[in-house]
Scaffold this active site. Sequence first.
Site, short mmCIF file in Angstrom:
data_model
loop_
_atom_site.label_atom_id
_atom_site.label_comp_id
_atom_site.label_asym_id
_atom_site.label_seq_id
_atom_site.Cartn_x
_atom_site.Cartn_y
_atom_site.Cartn_z
N CYS A 78 -10.21 -6.22 -5.15
CA CYS A 78 -10.43 -5.03 -4.65
C CYS A 78 -10.89 -3.94 -5.76
O CYS A 78 -11.34 -2.81 -5.46
CB CYS A 78 -9.11 -4.29 -4.30
SG CYS A 78 -8.74 -5.39 -2.49
N LYS A 135 -11.79 -10.17 4.68
CA LYS A 135 -12.00 -9.49 3.37
C LYS A 135 -10.72 -9.35 2.41
O LYS A 135 -10.79 -9.11 1.21
CB LYS A 135 -12.74 -8.32 3.32
CG LYS A 135 -11.96 -7.29 4.14
CD LYS A 135 -12.79 -5.85 4.15
CE LYS A 135 -12.28 -4.80 4.97
NZ LYS A 135 -10.97 -4.30 4.44
N ASP A 136 -9.60 -9.17 3.13
CA ASP A 136 -8.41 -9.33 2.27
C ASP A 136 -7.75 -10.54 1.75
O ASP A 136 -6.64 -10.57 1.28
CB ASP A 136 -7.34 -8.55 3.28
CG ASP A 136 -7.87 -6.99 3.62
OD1 ASP A 136 -8.36 -6.37 3.03
OD2 ASP A 136 -7.08 -6.68 4.72
N ARG A 186 -6.03 6.96 2.16
CA ARG A 186 -5.06 5.81 2.39
C ARG A 186 -4.89 6.06 3.90
O ARG A 186 -4.94 7.17 4.43
CB ARG A 186 -3.91 5.47 1.57
CG ARG A 186 -4.46 5.09 0.25
CD ARG A 186 -4.88 3.40 0.39
NE ARG A 186 -4.29 2.57 1.06
CZ ARG A 186 -3.22 1.76 0.52
NH1 ARG A 186 -3.01 2.21 -0.66
NH2 ARG A 186 -2.63 0.90 1.24
N GLY A 187 -4.11 5.09 4.48
CA GLY A 187 -3.73 4.91 6.07
C GLY A 187 -4.68 4.44 6.96
O GLY A 187 -5.56 3.74 6.41
N THR A 191 -12.82 7.40 0.81
CA THR A 191 -12.73 6.02 0.95
C THR A 191 -11.85 5.25 0.08
O THR A 191 -11.24 5.90 -0.95
CB THR A 191 -14.22 5.42 0.18
OG1 THR A 191 -14.22 4.08 0.52
CG2 THR A 191 -14.50 5.86 -1.14
N THR A 234 -5.52 7.50 11.11
CA THR A 234 -5.03 8.58 10.14
C THR A 234 -6.00 8.89 9.19
O THR A 234 -6.19 10.27 8.86
CB THR A 234 -3.93 7.89 9.31
OG1 THR A 234 -2.84 7.57 10.21
CG2 THR A 234 -3.28 8.96 8.28
N ARG A 235 -7.00 8.13 8.78
CA ARG A 235 -7.86 8.74 7.89
C ARG A 235 -9.04 9.57 8.70
O ARG A 235 -9.72 10.56 8.20
CB ARG A 235 -8.70 7.32 7.20
CG ARG A 235 -7.94 6.58 6.51
CD ARG A 235 -8.76 5.45 5.84
NE ARG A 235 -8.00 4.25 5.62
CZ ARG A 235 -8.72 2.93 5.09
NH1 ARG A 235 -9.83 3.05 4.93
NH2 ARG A 235 -7.82 1.99 4.93
N SER A 285 -12.07 2.24 -1.13
CA SER A 285 -12.79 1.02 -1.56
C SER A 285 -13.69 1.48 -2.78
O SER A 285 -14.37 2.60 -2.87
CB SER A 285 -13.89 0.35 -0.68
OG SER A 285 -14.91 -0.47 -1.19
N LEU A 286 -13.31 0.89 -4.13
CA LEU A 286 -14.11 1.21 -5.28
C LEU A 286 -15.72 0.82 -4.88
O LEU A 286 -16.65 1.54 -5.32
CB LEU A 286 -13.60 0.50 -6.40
CG LEU A 286 -14.43 0.55 -7.83
CD1 LEU A 286 -14.48 2.05 -8.07
CD2 LEU A 286 -13.68 -0.14 -8.69
N ARG A 287 -15.82 -0.27 -4.26
CA ARG A 287 -17.45 -0.55 -3.82
C ARG A 287 -17.85 0.56 -3.40
O ARG A 287 -19.10 0.75 -3.57
CB ARG A 287 -17.35 -1.98 -3.26
CG ARG A 287 -18.78 -2.39 -2.75
CD ARG A 287 -18.79 -3.51 -1.59
NE ARG A 287 -17.85 -3.25 -0.69
CZ ARG A 287 -18.25 -2.43 0.64
NH1 ARG A 287 -19.43 -1.93 0.48
NH2 ARG A 287 -17.57 -2.41 1.37
N ARG A 288 -17.45 0.83 -2.24
CA ARG A 288 -17.96 2.15 -1.31
C ARG A 288 -18.26 3.31 -2.49
O ARG A 288 -19.13 3.98 -2.22
CB ARG A 288 -17.14 2.36 -0.41
CG ARG A 288 -17.29 1.21 0.88
CD ARG A 288 -16.28 1.50 2.03
NE ARG A 288 -16.23 0.43 3.12
CZ ARG A 288 -15.37 0.16 3.85
NH1 ARG A 288 -14.08 0.82 3.78
NH2 ARG A 288 -15.26 -0.88 4.60
#
Length: 297
Positions: A224, A66-67, A132-133, A110, A137-138, A112-115
Amino acid sequence: MAQTRWVADRLAESDPGATFQIQSIRTTGDGDPRPLFAMDQKGIFEREVDAAVAQSRVDFAVHSLKDVPSQLPDGLTLACVPKRESARDVLITGDGSSLQSLPRGSIIGTSSLRRAVQIRRSRPDVGVRPIRGNIETRIAKIDGANYHGIVLAQAGISRLNLDVISAALPEDEFVPSPGQGSLAVVSRADDHGLITLLKGIEDADSRLEAEAERALSGYVESGCRFPLGAHASVDGPTMTLRAAAFSADGKKSAVARIAGDRRAPRDLADRTAQDLRRQGVEALASGWRESLEMWNR
């Protein structure tokens, strides 16, 4: 790194005579603390790594599919797509709450903007905050004060063998990012011997699904910052491609579900893109910029 080790292990099983040395490369996405949807860039997690491949400093690169942009730089090829993990999104909380059982006003993290859009469409009474992280970490930030839960891809949790309490999010409401759950192994297009080695761990169905989702992403010009969900699934001779695109405020959407011959993933992607265009996906893509600031507050 875990994904790269997994690929190296599978290759060693496929060809016991092969040996591998893993090289870590820091990318633009690693060093930028902003939410992913605030970065107007493509390939932020793979550009530097693929440059090392192109310059023959490394032989191949392992990415989350996906990246990887739908168009690779000249001279590089998507040499291998191993068997796909689950493409689902999951909600991780301290007590195993589902999205629907979380109290009003809960904060969900999150990157992700989609999420973020899908969460707010499903639960407009909860808050969404960027996070982030790396995965560990998250997860450590779930404390009931800053975050009551976070949304991640099931694939990342599985590959790291993490013992966490999670609740799967419904796939009809949370259509995943194109390529989610799949790995992408990128090499130089003229390195034919290496490509033959890499093909030894490719999964045919996962490759076809990846081609359909990546083609759709290219047709719709997603990234993204544009919340497009796409998920292809092979069932015998048939492939079904589901797609969902949203305005940044989540109030408008375009949704498609098209089935076709598994041997023609690009044709299936084209027909799905046409369906989305008939529903006005271009207007959704052009209109998200005006309301992006609400996600940065």
